[in-house]
Design an enzyme around this catalytic site. Structure first.
Site, PDB file in Angstrom:
ATOM      1  N   GLU A 289     -22.375 -30.875   8.311  1.00 50.06           N
ATOM      2  CA  GLU A 289     -21.262 -31.444   9.070  1.00 50.06           C
ATOM      3  C   GLU A 289     -21.472 -32.933   9.291  1.00 50.06           C
ATOM      4  OE1 GLU A 289     -18.172 -32.457  10.470  1.00 50.06           O
ATOM      5  OE2 GLU A 289     -18.187 -30.274  10.341  1.00 50.06           O
ATOM      6  N   ASP A 293     -19.120 -36.068   7.696  1.00 49.51           N
ATOM      7  CA  ASP A 293     -18.470 -37.098   8.505  1.00 49.51           C
ATOM      8  C   ASP A 293     -18.863 -38.498   8.047  1.00 49.51           C
ATOM      9  OD1 ASP A 293     -17.256 -35.161  10.037  1.00 49.51           O
ATOM     10  OD2 ASP A 293     -18.630 -35.339  11.730  1.00 49.51           O
ATOM     11  N   SER A 495     -12.404 -31.074   9.870  1.00 51.69           N
ATOM     12  CA  SER A 495     -13.485 -31.995  10.205  1.00 51.69           C
ATOM     13  C   SER A 495     -13.734 -32.996   9.096  1.00 51.69           C
ATOM     14  CB  SER A 495     -14.774 -31.233  10.523  1.00 51.69           C
ATOM     15  OG  SER A 495     -15.199 -30.508   9.403  1.00 51.69           O
TER      16      SER A 495
END
Length: 599
Positions: A289, A293, A495
């Protein structure tokens, strides 16, 4: 809380309570660890010297069982939130009249020094140690042994077992000394339950050689290719500082270097910040994750400064990391991306005090001119709750953030692009599917600027804030190239869409005299062409749905909807519309940049 990342390998609900405290009358008492009186069962022995802290009610997480009481000598650190000198001004009618500096925010709306001193004096007298204080964020960091804390707040702490992870917790309300009534608005850190629901991240086994495939022979995209599809303004983010909020995982420079080589972009400057003593280099499954990003932002804004804030998974971690990012004096961010969340009304999840505290800081960010982009979730209307009702994620449901939903982008062999609302399989990640989060809040009232008539599919629900506001590519089947743990592959989720939007905002900010700031109200305003900015600056997504709850979900259609918001950006048109609106309001140059040294 859950990551809203989706890979291609397969509180209590209610209306907002008032802050402050409710007095426990003389003789009402709080009895026993099951305590049916006064405090609602938090334990300890109450007295007229203590009052209930409003919004502090916490239920045991469903399915949890008690392992035993907390060790009396267990060291515990807490965040104490304190009221502001005066409430933040209203910004939901049309955005702030002007953006203010961080110095102004603290001077006008920070904690009153007298309140800070009173709280420190009382808590020190009760045996707690003052570790840190911040008038800007209206908070104190304190510590003490469990037995001291239990006595100070008239409760009992237990250790619980739960399939999602064991935690230290409490049940019922928090009691605070009566002399702190209406001064203390929140106490966080007593309960360490993990606010996360994410499936284990599957390791990528894709060869890095696939990174060299021609665009026509692959379904995935480099971030810069999506920036081109969405007509982002030219630029590389130079002069901008972009913040990322993470819970777990770590940043790994070697992976970023490999990605940048694949994507043919220079390495950006990356700084990591530890909050709540959280490691910044863990390989615990969440590093995917984090790197997603960082790499999405790096692929679009390689000249920007990137700051990654790591925090713990509990409510205290949420409160502290948002405070830290918004009030960071070293790296004055102009845009913040959050790819995590948790259903705002999931049983045993958020306390009302936490929702209110975080939301208040998000409102402060709007006043500062900091745009906050938040993923709307990856499990459609169910939002991983599984009770048959529709839910929305927090903090994307806050009226002060830009909620980012997801789409599926398809590119034909001839380069023609088509796009629908994202829904893979049955729309649930647990079944190797996924779909864009969206719906109507049960906690936050609909802001004045959100002048649409979409109702909740839940019977009897309030006319709440509608999520998302905007959208971008999210399906892992047509997702983003990324590198983590030395392996490459495609990944997606809202995300990925959230940091892509943060990169767009950074490029736009680089061309304007002052940052975009609180974007949401501007999308409903009319530009020089007589059209709402949400129409002229976007490509509408008119097909698809996010129905994953038994009660149903929401349908994409013409105009604003609760699946993809206004749609996907036409970046240059969005920039032109913002220039027109800001020129008409006289706002350009009216305030210092969020990245300016004057703040």
């Amino acid at each position: 809380m859950k990551s809203t990342r989706q890979d291609k390998t397969s509180g209590e609900k209610g209306t907002m309570p008032a802050t402050g405290a409710t007095a426990v009358g003389s003789g009402s008492g709080v009895s026993g660890s099951s305590g049916s009186a006064g405090s609602g069962g938090s334990g300890g022995s109450g007295s007229a010297a203590h009052v209930i802290l409003s919004g502090s009610m916490r239920a045991v997480r469903p399915g949890a069982s008690v392992l035993g009481v907390a060790d009396p000598s267990e060291w515990i650190e807490l965040t104490i939130k304190i009221r502001r000198k005066k409430p933040l001004p209203d910004v939901v009618k049309g955005g702030p009249a002007r953006q203010i500096s961080r110095a102004e925010l603290e001077a006008q709306y920070g904690a009153d020094p007298a309140d800070m001193e009173r709280v420190k004096t009382v808590l020190t007298r009760l045996g707690l140690k003052i570790l840190k204080e911040s008038a800007a964020s209206c908070s104190l960091r304190v510590g003490g042994d469990a037995e001291v804390i239990e006595a100070a707040f008239q409760l009992k702490l237990f250790h619980y077992s739960h399939w999602s992870g064991n935690y230290r917790g409490r049940k019922g309300d928090i009691m605070i000394p009566a002399e702190l009534k209406d001064i203390v608005t929140g106490v966080f850190g007593l309960d360490t339950r993990s606010m996360v629901k994410r499936r284990p991240i599957r390791r990528r086994r894709t060869s890095l050689d696939l990174a060299e495939r021609a665009a026509a022979s692959r379904s995935w995209f480099y971030p810069a290719e999506l920036a081109s599809i969405y007509s982002f303004p030219d630029g590389d983010g130079k002069g901008q500082t972009i913040g990322l909020v993470e819970f777990g995982g770590g940043y790994f420079e070697n992976d970023l270097a490999t990605f940048c080589q694949n994507a043919n972009v220079p390495m950006p400057s990356v700084r990591t910040v530890s909050v709540n003593n959280t490691p910044t280099n863990q390989k615990d499954g969440a590093e995917g994750e984090v790197m997603l990003d960082v790499e999405v932002v790096a692929g679009v804004c390689p000249a920007a400064d990137i700051v990654v804030y790591f925090s713990s998974f509990d409510e205290s971690g949420w409160v502290n990391v948002v405070d830290t990012a918004v009030h960071d004096q070293e790296s004055k961010i102009s845009v913040l991306s959050i790819s995590w969340g948790y259903a705002e009304d999931a049983p045993g999840a958020w306390s009302p005090a936490a929702l209110n505290s975080i939301n208040d800081t998000l409102k402060a960010a709007a006043l500062l001119g900091v745009t906050i982009c938040v993923a709307s979730g990856d499990d459609g209307s169910d939002d991983q709750v599984g009770d048959g009702h529709a839910h929305v994620d927090f903090p994307s449901s806050s009226p002060y953030v830009l909620g980012v939903g997801g789409t599926t982008v398809k590119r034909s062999a001839t380069g023609v692009v088509s796009e629908t609302a994202w829904k893979d399989g049955d729309g649930l990640r647990q079944d190797n599917g996924g779909s864009t989060g969206g719906g109507v809040s049960t906690f936050f009232p609909r802001p004045d600027w959100q002048a649409v008539t979409i109702g909740s599919v839940n019977p009897g629900s309030i006319d709440g804030r509608i999520v998302p506001d905007v959208a971008a590519d999210a399906s892992a089947n047509t997702g983003y190239w990324m590198v983590v743990d030395g392996q490459g592959g495609a990944s997606g989720g809202t995300s990925a869409a959230a940091p892509l939007w943060a990169a767009l905002v950074a490029r736009i900010n680089a061309t304007l005299p002052s940052p975009v700031g609180y974007l949401n109200p501007l999308l409903f305003q009319q530009g020089a062409d007589g059209k709402q900015l949400g129409v002229s600056g976007f490509r509408d997504i008119v097909s698809g749905d996010n129905s994953t709850a038994s009660i149903g979900g929401y349908q994409a259609g013409t105009g604003y909807d609760a699946v993809t918001g206004w749609g996907v950006p036409v970046g240059t048109a969005l920039l032109d519309g913002l220039k027109s609106i800001k020129a008409a309001s006289g706002s350009p140059g009216a305030s210092a940049s969020a990245g300016d040294s004057s703040q």
